[in-house]
Design a protein around this motif. Structure first.
Motif, PDB file in Angstrom:
ATOM      1  N   GLU A 211       0.811  -1.211   0.000  1.00  0.00           N
ATOM      2  CA  GLU A 211       0.000   0.000   0.000  1.00  0.00           C
ATOM      3  C   GLU A 211       0.850   1.269   0.000  1.00  0.00           C
ATOM      4  O   GLU A 211       0.374   2.349  -0.382  1.00  0.00           O
ATOM      5  N   LEU A 212       2.135   1.144   0.388  1.00  0.00           N
ATOM      6  CA  LEU A 212       3.011   2.313   0.379  1.00  0.00           C
ATOM      7  C   LEU A 212       3.276   2.816  -1.035  1.00  0.00           C
ATOM      8  O   LEU A 212       3.593   3.993  -1.236  1.00  0.00           O
ATOM      9  N   ARG A 213       3.156   1.936  -2.015  1.00  0.00           N
ATOM     10  CA  ARG A 213       3.418   2.328  -3.401  1.00  0.00           C
ATOM     11  C   ARG A 213       2.423   3.365  -3.917  1.00  0.00           C
ATOM     12  O   ARG A 213       2.676   4.019  -4.926  1.00  0.00           O
ATOM     13  N   THR A 214       1.304   3.528  -3.223  1.00  0.00           N
ATOM     14  CA  THR A 214       0.322   4.543  -3.621  1.00  0.00           C
ATOM     15  C   THR A 214       0.785   5.945  -3.259  1.00  0.00           C
ATOM     16  O   THR A 214       0.145   6.920  -3.621  1.00  0.00           O
ATOM     17  N   LYS A 215       1.878   6.030  -2.500  1.00  0.00           N
ATOM     18  CA  LYS A 215       2.444   7.306  -2.026  1.00  0.00           C
ATOM     19  C   LYS A 215       1.575   7.959  -0.947  1.00  0.00           C
ATOM     20  O   LYS A 215       1.787   9.121  -0.595  1.00  0.00           O
ATOM     21  N   GLU A 216       0.597   7.213  -0.431  1.00  0.00           N
ATOM     22  CA  GLU A 216      -0.242   7.729   0.647  1.00  0.00           C
ATOM     23  C   GLU A 216       0.381   7.365   1.993  1.00  0.00           C
ATOM     24  O   GLU A 216       0.960   6.284   2.144  1.00  0.00           O
ATOM     25  N   PRO A 217       0.265   8.256   3.006  1.00  0.00           N
ATOM     26  CA  PRO A 217       0.828   7.962   4.326  1.00  0.00           C
ATOM     27  C   PRO A 217       0.187   6.722   4.949  1.00  0.00           C
ATOM     28  O   PRO A 217      -1.010   6.492   4.804  1.00  0.00           O
ATOM     29  N   LEU A 218       1.006   5.924   5.616  1.00  0.00           N
ATOM     30  CA  LEU A 218       0.536   4.720   6.298  1.00  0.00           C
ATOM     31  C   LEU A 218       0.892   4.852   7.772  1.00  0.00           C
ATOM     32  O   LEU A 218       2.013   5.231   8.115  1.00  0.00           O
ATOM     33  N   HIS A 219      -0.070   4.540   8.652  1.00  0.00           N
ATOM     34  CA  HIS A 219       0.189   4.672  10.086  1.00  0.00           C
ATOM     35  C   HIS A 219       1.270   3.685  10.505  1.00  0.00           C
ATOM     36  O   HIS A 219       1.279   2.526  10.082  1.00  0.00           O
ATOM     37  N   LEU A 220       2.197   4.153  11.336  1.00  0.00           N
ATOM     38  CA  LEU A 220       3.329   3.327  11.734  1.00  0.00           C
ATOM     39  C   LEU A 220       2.903   2.087  12.511  1.00  0.00           C
ATOM     40  O   LEU A 220       3.546   1.040  12.418  1.00  0.00           O
ATOM     41  N   SER A 221       1.824   2.173  13.282  1.00  0.00           N
ATOM     42  CA  SER A 221       1.377   1.008  14.044  1.00  0.00           C
ATOM     43  C   SER A 221       0.931  -0.112  13.112  1.00  0.00           C
ATOM     44  O   SER A 221       1.224  -1.292  13.347  1.00  0.00           O
ATOM     45  N   LYS A 222       0.233   0.258  12.046  1.00  0.00           N
ATOM     46  CA  LYS A 222      -0.207  -0.741  11.069  1.00  0.00           C
ATOM     47  C   LYS A 222       0.983  -1.322  10.323  1.00  0.00           C
ATOM     48  O   LYS A 222       1.059  -2.539  10.088  1.00  0.00           O
ATOM     49  N   GLY A 231       7.675 -11.418   9.784  1.00  0.00           N
ATOM     50  CA  GLY A 231       8.980 -11.820  10.285  1.00  0.00           C
ATOM     51  C   GLY A 231      10.101 -10.891   9.896  1.00  0.00           C
ATOM     52  O   GLY A 231      11.278 -11.213  10.060  1.00  0.00           O
ATOM     53  N   VAL A 232       9.749  -9.714   9.398  1.00  0.00           N
ATOM     54  CA  VAL A 232      10.755  -8.738   8.971  1.00  0.00           C
ATOM     55  C   VAL A 232      11.202  -7.860  10.132  1.00  0.00           C
ATOM     56  O   VAL A 232      12.328  -7.364  10.155  1.00  0.00           O
ATOM     57  N   LEU A 233      10.338  -7.694  11.116  1.00  0.00           N
ATOM     58  CA  LEU A 233      10.602  -6.840  12.275  1.00  0.00           C
ATOM     59  C   LEU A 233      10.446  -7.677  13.531  1.00  0.00           C
ATOM     60  O   LEU A 233       9.539  -8.518  13.617  1.00  0.00           O
ATOM     61  N   GLY A 234      11.316  -7.438  14.503  1.00  0.00           N
ATOM     62  CA  GLY A 234      11.245  -8.173  15.760  1.00  0.00           C
ATOM     63  C   GLY A 234       9.963  -7.865  16.520  1.00  0.00           C
ATOM     64  O   GLY A 234       9.349  -6.803  16.339  1.00  0.00           O
ATOM     65  N   GLU A 235       9.577  -8.789  17.377  1.00  0.00           N
ATOM     66  CA  GLU A 235       8.312  -8.651  18.102  1.00  0.00           C
ATOM     67  C   GLU A 235       8.248  -7.368  18.926  1.00  0.00           C
ATOM     68  O   GLU A 235       7.191  -6.773  19.088  1.00  0.00           O
ATOM     69  N   LYS A 236       9.369  -6.926  19.464  1.00  0.00           N
ATOM     70  CA  LYS A 236       9.387  -5.738  20.315  1.00  0.00           C
ATOM     71  C   LYS A 236      10.096  -4.563  19.643  1.00  0.00           C
ATOM     72  O   LYS A 236      10.362  -3.551  20.282  1.00  0.00           O
ATOM     73  N   SER A 237      10.375  -4.713  18.361  1.00  0.00           N
ATOM     74  CA  SER A 237      11.098  -3.647  17.650  1.00  0.00           C
ATOM     75  C   SER A 237      10.140  -2.607  17.088  1.00  0.00           C
ATOM     76  O   SER A 237       9.009  -2.916  16.732  1.00  0.00           O
ATOM     77  N   SER A 238      10.630  -1.372  16.997  1.00  0.00           N
ATOM     78  CA  SER A 238       9.859  -0.286  16.405  1.00  0.00           C
ATOM     79  C   SER A 238      10.170  -0.194  14.920  1.00  0.00           C
ATOM     80  O   SER A 238      11.298  -0.468  14.486  1.00  0.00           O
ATOM     81  N   SER A 239       9.172   0.202  14.144  1.00  0.00           N
ATOM     82  CA  SER A 239       9.393   0.341  12.702  1.00  0.00           C
ATOM     83  C   SER A 239      10.079   1.666  12.349  1.00  0.00           C
ATOM     84  O   SER A 239      10.630   1.802  11.260  1.00  0.00           O
ATOM     85  N   THR A 240      10.043   2.628  13.256  1.00  0.00           N
ATOM     86  CA  THR A 240      10.613   3.944  12.957  1.00  0.00           C
ATOM     87  C   THR A 240      12.105   3.875  12.610  1.00  0.00           C
ATOM     88  O   THR A 240      12.531   4.428  11.586  1.00  0.00           O
ATOM     89  N   PRO A 241      12.949   3.203  13.436  1.00  0.00           N
ATOM     90  CA  PRO A 241      14.373   3.115  13.058  1.00  0.00           C
ATOM     91  C   PRO A 241      14.589   2.421  11.719  1.00  0.00           C
ATOM     92  O   PRO A 241      15.514   2.755  10.988  1.00  0.00           O
ATOM     93  N   ASN A 259       4.173   9.545  13.207  1.00  0.00           N
ATOM     94  CA  ASN A 259       3.201   8.473  13.429  1.00  0.00           C
ATOM     95  C   ASN A 259       2.763   7.829  12.113  1.00  0.00           C
ATOM     96  O   ASN A 259       1.985   6.879  12.121  1.00  0.00           O
ATOM     97  N   THR A 260       3.262   8.374  10.997  1.00  0.00           N
ATOM     98  CA  THR A 260       2.968   7.791   9.692  1.00  0.00           C
ATOM     99  C   THR A 260       4.248   7.745   8.852  1.00  0.00           C
ATOM    100  O   THR A 260       5.207   8.463   9.113  1.00  0.00           O
ATOM    101  N   VAL A 261       4.209   6.916   7.822  1.00  0.00           N
ATOM    102  CA  VAL A 261       5.330   6.808   6.899  1.00  0.00           C
ATOM    103  C   VAL A 261       4.783   6.914   5.480  1.00  0.00           C
ATOM    104  O   VAL A 261       3.712   6.426   5.165  1.00  0.00           O
ATOM    105  N   LYS A 262       5.562   7.577   4.619  1.00  0.00           N
ATOM    106  CA  LYS A 262       5.170   7.779   3.229  1.00  0.00           C
ATOM    107  C   LYS A 262       6.303   7.369   2.316  1.00  0.00           C
ATOM    108  O   LYS A 262       7.468   7.695   2.573  1.00  0.00           O
TER     109      LYS A 262
END
Length: 265
Positions: A211-222, A231-241, A259-262
């Motif tokens: 969905e990021l390919r649409t260039k629309e912001p995506l909430h970081l929690s989602k 399995g790309v991110l650890g269970e307790k890891s944040s996506s921000t870094p 709070n969002t990524v584009k």
């Protein structure tokens, strides 16, 4: 990008590995790379490392262990590392039946070489420290493997610091440190184990979050939830870094407390 030791063809006959020691000069990370490429083809025909004498000296034990030929820079005002590597890579492909070429460097100066090698039918792999890779590298290589150097906490009353490398790309992998390399002095205190952990690539992130390919912001929690499920991110890891690793491709909003990524595209 793929995890260290994954994603490459197992039917290749000959492989050549060229190391830019002025760029990738972490000994433990390089050791894991050289152990990995052994399994990618029947033979590793070329094993060469290029750089300044001090760069080659810092990894000499790894080069000796894996039978890599060091090629020192000529004594001139300008570094000759890139030129020497490119010339030897072209000669190797023109005079041998090379199926895979592994370039151990995150330097963008090797983009013309990688493009030429792919046009010649070679599978071209890039191994680089995560903090030294140029933007959009996956567009020029068949696979990009990132290595992240992690410093462990020192044990109490210990003055010795042990460098712990870490990362490749998509699928995660942890590799325990091997026996001491030749000519290395054993520390008086037990050394912390070394590990190589996967760093997802832009392609992998977009595969999980199309969905990021649409260039629309995506909430970081989602985004974090889907990355963890894949399995790309650890269970307790944040996506921000993770997104901060690729500032040319991803924009975090608002910049102060995102709070969002584009996807920049």
């Amino acid at each position: 990008m793929s995890a260290l030791g994954a994603g490459a063809s197992t039917t290749a006959k000959n492989l050549a590995v060229f190391i830019d020691a002025d760029n990738l000069n972490d000994a433990t990370a390089l050791d894991h790379v050289l152990l990995t490429v052994r399994a990618l083809a029947d033979r590793v025909v070329y094993r060469r490392a290029y750089g300044r004498p001090e760069s080659l000296k810092s990894i000499h034990a790894v080069l000796w262990r894996h039978g890599v030929r060091p090629v020192a820079n000529l004594i001139v005002d300008k570094t000759t590392t890139d030129s020497a590597l490119v010339i030897d890579a072209v000669e190797a492909v023109c005079t041998n039946d090379i199926d895979i070429v592994a370039i151990c460097s995150g330097d963008a100066d090797f983009v013309p070489l990688a493009t030429w090698l792919r046009e010649k039918g070679c599978r071209v792999l890039c191994y680089s420290l995560a903090n030294k890779i140029f933007a959009n590298s996956e567009s020029f290589y068949d696979d990009v493997v990132l290595l992240d150097v992690v410093e462990p906490e020192s044990p109490p009353d210990s003055e010795a610091k042990v460098a712990v490398p870490a990362q490749a790309s998509p699928r995660q992998a942890t590799v325990a440190s091997a026996e001491p390399l030749p000519n290395q002095v054993k520390p008086t205190q037990p050394a912390a184990p070394s590990a190589v952990v996967a760093v997802p690539s832009v392609k992998k992130i977009l595969a999980v979050l199309p969905e990021l390919r649409t260039k629309e912001p995506l909430h970081l929690s989602k985004a974090a939830r889907k990355l963890r499920d894949a399995g790309v991110l650890g269970e307790k890891s944040s996506s921000t870094p993770l997104f901060r690793r690729f500032p040319a491709q991803f924009e975090l909003l608002p910049p102060e407390q995102p709070n969002t990524v584009k996807y920049r595209g």
